[in-house]
Structures are given as C-alpha cells and as structure tokens.
Design a protein around this motif. Sequence first.
Motif, mmCIF file in Angstrom:
data_model
loop_
_atom_site.group_PDB
_atom_site.id
_atom_site.type_symbol
_atom_site.label_atom_id
_atom_site.label_comp_id
_atom_site.label_asym_id
_atom_site.label_seq_id
_atom_site.Cartn_x
_atom_site.Cartn_y
_atom_site.Cartn_z
ATOM 1 N N TYR A 177 0.920 -1.109 0.064
ATOM 2 C CA TYR A 177 0.026 0.074 0.090
ATOM 3 C C TYR A 177 1.008 1.282 -0.085
ATOM 4 O O TYR A 177 1.923 1.424 0.850
ATOM 5 N N SER A 178 0.462 2.216 -0.942
ATOM 6 C CA SER A 178 1.320 3.369 -1.096
ATOM 7 C C SER A 178 0.770 4.478 -0.373
ATOM 8 O O SER A 178 -0.090 4.514 0.444
ATOM 9 N N ARG A 179 1.492 5.723 -0.297
ATOM 10 C CA ARG A 179 0.862 6.802 0.424
ATOM 11 C C ARG A 179 -0.638 7.193 -0.031
ATOM 12 O O ARG A 179 -1.084 7.569 0.799
ATOM 13 N N THR A 180 -0.677 7.007 -1.328
ATOM 14 C CA THR A 180 -1.932 7.452 -1.772
ATOM 15 C C THR A 180 -3.167 6.252 -0.836
ATOM 16 O O THR A 180 -4.159 6.898 -0.418
ATOM 17 N N HIS A 181 -2.696 5.252 -0.887
ATOM 18 C CA HIS A 181 -3.648 4.188 -0.148
ATOM 19 C C HIS A 181 -3.687 4.576 1.402
ATOM 20 O O HIS A 181 -5.069 4.602 1.821
ATOM 21 N N VAL A 182 -2.806 5.062 1.813
ATOM 22 C CA VAL A 182 -2.828 5.556 3.560
ATOM 23 C C VAL A 182 -3.876 6.591 3.574
ATOM 24 O O VAL A 182 -4.677 6.722 4.352
ATOM 25 N N ALA A 183 -3.616 7.754 2.557
ATOM 26 C CA ALA A 183 -4.173 8.741 2.504
ATOM 27 C C ALA A 183 -5.967 8.473 2.502
ATOM 28 O O ALA A 183 -6.582 9.110 3.237
ATOM 29 N N TYR A 184 -6.070 7.444 1.360
ATOM 30 C CA TYR A 184 -7.532 7.481 1.369
ATOM 31 C C TYR A 184 -8.057 6.588 2.483
ATOM 32 O O TYR A 184 -9.383 6.888 2.913
ATOM 33 N N LEU A 185 -7.475 5.670 3.240
ATOM 34 C CA LEU A 185 -7.798 5.151 4.426
ATOM 35 C C LEU A 185 -8.085 5.956 5.602
ATOM 36 O O LEU A 185 -9.056 5.755 6.231
ATOM 37 N N ILE A 186 -7.285 6.813 5.724
ATOM 38 C CA ILE A 186 -7.498 7.857 6.779
ATOM 39 C C ILE A 186 -8.618 8.634 6.589
ATOM 40 O O ILE A 186 -9.456 8.829 7.498
ATOM 41 N N ALA A 187 -8.910 8.985 5.304
ATOM 42 C CA ALA A 187 -10.262 9.955 4.994
ATOM 43 C C ALA A 187 -11.453 9.056 5.206
ATOM 44 O O ALA A 187 -12.272 9.281 5.761
#
Length: 183
Positions: free
Chosen positions: A76-86
């Motif tokens: 999981y990339s930075r993009t995935h982590v951002a999506y998951l936090i949101a």
Amino acid sequence: MSEQMMNMHWLTEMVNYHLPRWEELPEIDLYMDQVLHFIEKYAIFPVDEEGQSITKSMINNYVKLGLMPKPIKKKYSRTHVAYLIAITTLKQVLTISEVQQACIQQIKKCGERESYNLFCQEQENAMKYVIGKMTGQNFLADEIQTEKLTSENRTIKLATLAFASKVMTQKIIQYEALEQSNL
C-alpha cells in the motif's frame, strides 16, 4: 461547561489533534499490518468490538467497492494510506456510497494530494471549532471560523464539522455517564 471538563485530558488531545499531511505519510510502500498500525495512530475512536478503527476486512472491502485503488503486490502506497485515513473518518458520518462520491468529486476538483491535505486541515479546524464553541475559547483565528464555503471546500468542511460534532457529543456522553456513576 464546568471548569473541570474544560481541563480534561481529552479536550487537550482533541485541540492538538493532528492528521499527517501528504508529505508526512510513509514514502515507502507498506504491507497490510503496517498500514493498520499507521492508521490506528490517528484514529479517534474504535469502531469494532476489539477496539480497532480499521481491520484487514474493511480495507479489502474498500478495495472491492472501488473506494480506493487496489494495492500493488500486496503493498500500500502513500495514496492508499491517505484514502484510508479519510475513509475511516468520513464513514463515521456518511454512508460508504457518500464517502465514495465525496472522494471522487473532491479529487476531480483538487487532485489527490491537495484534497487529502485540505481534508486534514479542515478536520483539525473542525475539532478546534467545536471545542471552542463548547468551552468559549477561540482556538482558531476569526477569519478561519467565518471562512465562506466554496465549491472546493464545502463538502469536506461540512463533513469534518459533522465528524467533530459527533466525536465531541460521544465524549460528553461518556464523561457525563462517568460523572453519574461516581455520584
């Protein structure tokens, strides 16, 4: 609100609540367990019976539902982590389909990085705003509190305010129940 409540640890914690900006998210790709650990650091309250705010099953379902991109080789990339936090935050006040639609619309307006950073800033501002209203303290400059809603920020601003209000309401209910039991 009592002086004792205004000095409670959780109020200070909420005023100082910080979500990592895009640049603070992991630069290297993470495996599922690492993602879960990272997200848990920023979750405000658990959503399952084991005290977790996100699980492997939830993440897999978000991918299947198209709420976020598929991982690449189970990483999981930075993009995935951002999506998951949101998603973890927004699903507390919106349906999953509304979260998906809001994310799609916001990313079209501002792009992933800018949308995520706006979400983080608005969530922090919303927490400070709600606590300020509860305590009579001004944690934000007046111009931020009176900022107009625009097509770029209205969905995020209103959703983050709803989330902050929900969190504060739940905290007050817990606090008052504790006070009642101590009588």
